[in-house]
Scaffold this active site. Structure first.
Site, PDB file in Angstrom:
ATOM      1  N   GLU A   1       0.819  -1.205   0.000  1.00 44.05           N
ATOM      2  CA  GLU A   1       0.000   0.000   0.000  1.00 44.05           C
ATOM      3  C   GLU A   1       0.857   1.261   0.000  1.00 44.05           C
ATOM      4  O   GLU A   1       2.033   1.240   0.353  1.00 44.05           O
ATOM      5  CB  GLU A   1      -0.894   0.029   1.239  1.00 44.05           C
TER       6      GLU A   1
ATOM      7  N   GLY B   1       5.372  -2.231   6.939  1.00 44.34           N
ATOM      8  CA  GLY B   1       6.728  -2.670   7.240  1.00 44.34           C
ATOM      9  C   GLY B   1       7.495  -1.708   8.123  1.00 44.34           C
ATOM     10  O   GLY B   1       7.075  -0.579   8.375  1.00 44.34           O
ATOM     11  N   GLU B   2       8.640  -2.163   8.599  1.00 48.77           N
ATOM     12  CA  GLU B   2       9.577  -1.376   9.409  1.00 48.77           C
ATOM     13  C   GLU B   2      10.766  -1.003   8.524  1.00 48.77           C
ATOM     14  O   GLU B   2      11.589  -1.852   8.168  1.00 48.77           O
ATOM     15  CB  GLU B   2      10.041  -2.192  10.621  1.00 48.77           C
TER      16      GLU B   2
ATOM     17  N   CYS C   1       3.083   8.457   1.463  1.00 48.94           N
ATOM     18  CA  CYS C   1       3.519   7.501   2.481  1.00 48.94           C
ATOM     19  C   CYS C   1       3.809   6.172   1.796  1.00 48.94           C
ATOM     20  O   CYS C   1       2.901   5.554   1.239  1.00 48.94           O
ATOM     21  CB  CYS C   1       2.430   7.358   3.542  1.00 48.94           C
TER      22      CYS C   1
ATOM     23  N   ASN D   1      -6.594   5.553  13.631  1.00 48.82           N
ATOM     24  CA  ASN D   1      -7.605   5.126  12.670  1.00 48.82           C
ATOM     25  C   ASN D   1      -8.045   3.717  13.040  1.00 48.82           C
ATOM     26  O   ASN D   1      -7.245   2.776  13.000  1.00 48.82           O
ATOM     27  CB  ASN D   1      -7.052   5.136  11.236  1.00 48.82           C
TER      28      ASN D   1
ATOM     29  N   SER E   1      10.596   6.483   9.040  1.00 45.48           N
ATOM     30  CA  SER E   1       9.953   6.242  10.327  1.00 45.48           C
ATOM     31  C   SER E   1      10.413   4.904  10.905  1.00 45.48           C
ATOM     32  O   SER E   1      10.707   3.960  10.165  1.00 45.48           O
ATOM     33  CB  SER E   1       8.427   6.228  10.153  1.00 45.48           C
TER      34      SER E   1
ATOM     35  N   CYS F   1      -1.672  -1.957  14.659  1.00 40.18           N
ATOM     36  CA  CYS F   1      -1.425  -1.846  13.218  1.00 40.18           C
ATOM     37  C   CYS F   1      -2.053  -3.010  12.471  1.00 40.18           C
ATOM     38  O   CYS F   1      -1.813  -4.176  12.803  1.00 40.18           O
ATOM     39  CB  CYS F   1       0.085  -1.806  12.962  1.00 40.18           C
TER      40      CYS F   1
ATOM     41  N   CYS G   1       4.644  -7.204   7.681  1.00 40.64           N
ATOM     42  CA  CYS G   1       5.561  -6.755   8.724  1.00 40.64           C
ATOM     43  C   CYS G   1       5.691  -7.845   9.782  1.00 40.64           C
ATOM     44  O   CYS G   1       4.718  -8.537  10.097  1.00 40.64           O
ATOM     45  CB  CYS G   1       5.063  -5.456   9.368  1.00 40.64           C
TER      46      CYS G   1
ATOM     47  N   CYS H   1      -2.228   1.595   8.199  1.00 40.65           N
ATOM     48  CA  CYS H   1      -1.369   0.670   7.468  1.00 40.65           C
ATOM     49  C   CYS H   1      -1.958  -0.733   7.450  1.00 40.65           C
ATOM     50  O   CYS H   1      -2.298  -1.292   8.480  1.00 40.65           O
ATOM     51  CB  CYS H   1       0.013   0.623   8.118  1.00 40.65           C
TER      52      CYS H   1
ATOM     53  N   CYS I   1       2.915  -5.092  15.846  1.00 34.23           N
ATOM     54  CA  CYS I   1       2.376  -3.984  16.645  1.00 34.23           C
ATOM     55  C   CYS I   1       0.856  -4.128  16.757  1.00 34.23           C
ATOM     56  O   CYS I   1       0.161  -4.287  15.754  1.00 34.23           O
ATOM     57  CB  CYS I   1       2.743  -2.651  16.017  1.00 34.23           C
TER      58      CYS I   1
ATOM     59  N   SER J   1       8.321   6.410  16.295  1.00 35.08           N
ATOM     60  CA  SER J   1       6.954   6.131  16.750  1.00 35.08           C
ATOM     61  C   SER J   1       7.035   5.520  18.145  1.00 35.08           C
ATOM     62  O   SER J   1       7.391   4.342  18.297  1.00 35.08           O
ATOM     63  CB  SER J   1       6.251   5.182  15.783  1.00 35.08           C
TER      64      SER J   1
END
Length: 349
Positions: A97, A164-165, A110, A295, A196, A124, A117, A337, A121, A219
């Site tokens: 995305e 993803g990270e 973004c 969100n 990020s 997420c 990922c 995400c 988290c 974050s």
């Protein structure tokens, strides 16, 4: 249909394209022309590269591709300035995305850095997908070019804050970052491209030693270590103090101000006490604080009301912090995400 034996030109930087042209019996300047067509003008169809000879265009078409990912879906709000969520299909069928977020005189993109990922988290939606693989720099840049081709407004800012990270895929992210800030290519200002992270201290230190270190968003999730460990089961293994030390080293090496992003959710980190604890953790770090509204996905957290957001922001300002509190731009388009990809997977089951 793309010929899988063709070579992607998105794997080449500008000197690489110059060398490629020489290997084809051409002149180096033709590699620079090709690079400008792809990155400055966003053209991926060889037939439209009119300052290249017809014979060279045919040769490129026969042996090379510029594989921009297929746009599977675009979700958008109802207003003209609404955010747009893009779902892409990569050449192997994987889906990632990206989001376009217009805001007055800028348009921020973004980008994702991984297919899924591994960090799990809890707030997420991408975490529910798990990690399939890292994206290549060519795929990352390809998503940028696909968005550029589909928008009528110029892209001014980029943040690696999608699926993803980014620091877990640092080499490919930094290669794509180099394409974005190359003045002979896409030409974005270094100040306008940000990476990020949820907090990987060793990778933060490694990033700080890049020749031209990019700006960084940390974050934090929560200024309380015990809560943060529950929210971030992988990254939470690294304490807030470990991250503070790494970020302090980053700031000294780079002289960049860090953005601390706090995703605020109801009952989680939305009190004046949380604001004071965040202030205490920051100490002397040169930061600005970006307060983000959660969100809602199908998880256990709920969106905080505006009065509470403003109370948290006001307390941080009272304590002397620089705070950014922007209006939400993507709640009605599944902009968190992973939400759009997760929805597609569900529909295809």
């Amino acid at each position: 249909m793309t010929d899988n034996t063709s070579t992607s030109l998105l794997t080449y930087d500008r000197p690489g394209l110059e060398q490629l042209m020489v290997s084809l019996g051409k002149k180096p300047f033709q590699g620079r022309q090709l690079y400008a067509w792809i990155y400055q003008k966003g053209i991926t169809d060889f037939s439209l590269m009119t300052d290249l000879s017809k014979q060279l265009r045919e040769q490129l078409t026969d042996s090379f591709t510029i594989p921009v990912p297929k746009i599977v879906e675009i979700a958008s709000g109802e207003t003209e300035d609404a955010a747009k969520k893009f779902l892409f299909e990569l050449q192997d069928g994987s889906r990632v995305e990206a989001v376009s977020i217009p805001d007055e005189d800028r348009n921020t993109i973004c980008l994702s850095s991984q297919v899924g990922c591994a960090f799990g988290c809890t707030f997420c939606a991408t975490a529910k997908l798990g990690l399939t693989r890292n994206m290549t720099s060519a795929e990352i840049i390809g998503t940028y070019l696909a968005i550029k081709q589909s928008l009528s407004t110029p892209i001014t800012n980029v943040v690696y804050m999608g699926m993803g990270e980014p620091l877990a895929n640092l080499r490919e992210v930094m290669t794509s970052w180099g394409r974005l800030i190359d003045p002979d290519g896409i030409g974005l200002s270094r100040r306008k491209v940000t990476i990020s992270t949820v907090g990987l201290p060793d990778k933060i230190r490694k990033l700080s030693r890049e020749p031209y270190p990019p700006k960084l968003v940390f974050s934090i999730a929560s200024p309380d270590d015990s809560i943060r460990r529950r929210l971030l089961p992988v990254a939470g293994k690294f304490s807030l103090e470990e991250n503070h030390e790494a970020l302090l080293e980053y700031s000294k090496h780079t002289r960049n101000r860090i953005t601390v992003a706090l995703l605020v959710a109801e009952g989680l980190n939305d009190t004046v006490k949380d604001a004071r604890k965040l202030h205490g953790w920051i100490r002397s770090l040169p930061v600005k604080i970006n307060l983000l509204r959660y969100n809602e996905t199908d998880g256990r957290f709920r969106r905080v009301n505006e009065a509470t957001m403003e109370k948290v922001a006001a307390e941080l300002v009272r304590l002397g912090r620089t705070v950014i509190l922007r209006r939400s731009r993507g709640r009605n388009i599944s902009a968190a995400c992973g939400q759009l990809a997760a929805k597609q997977i569900h529909l295809n089951q």
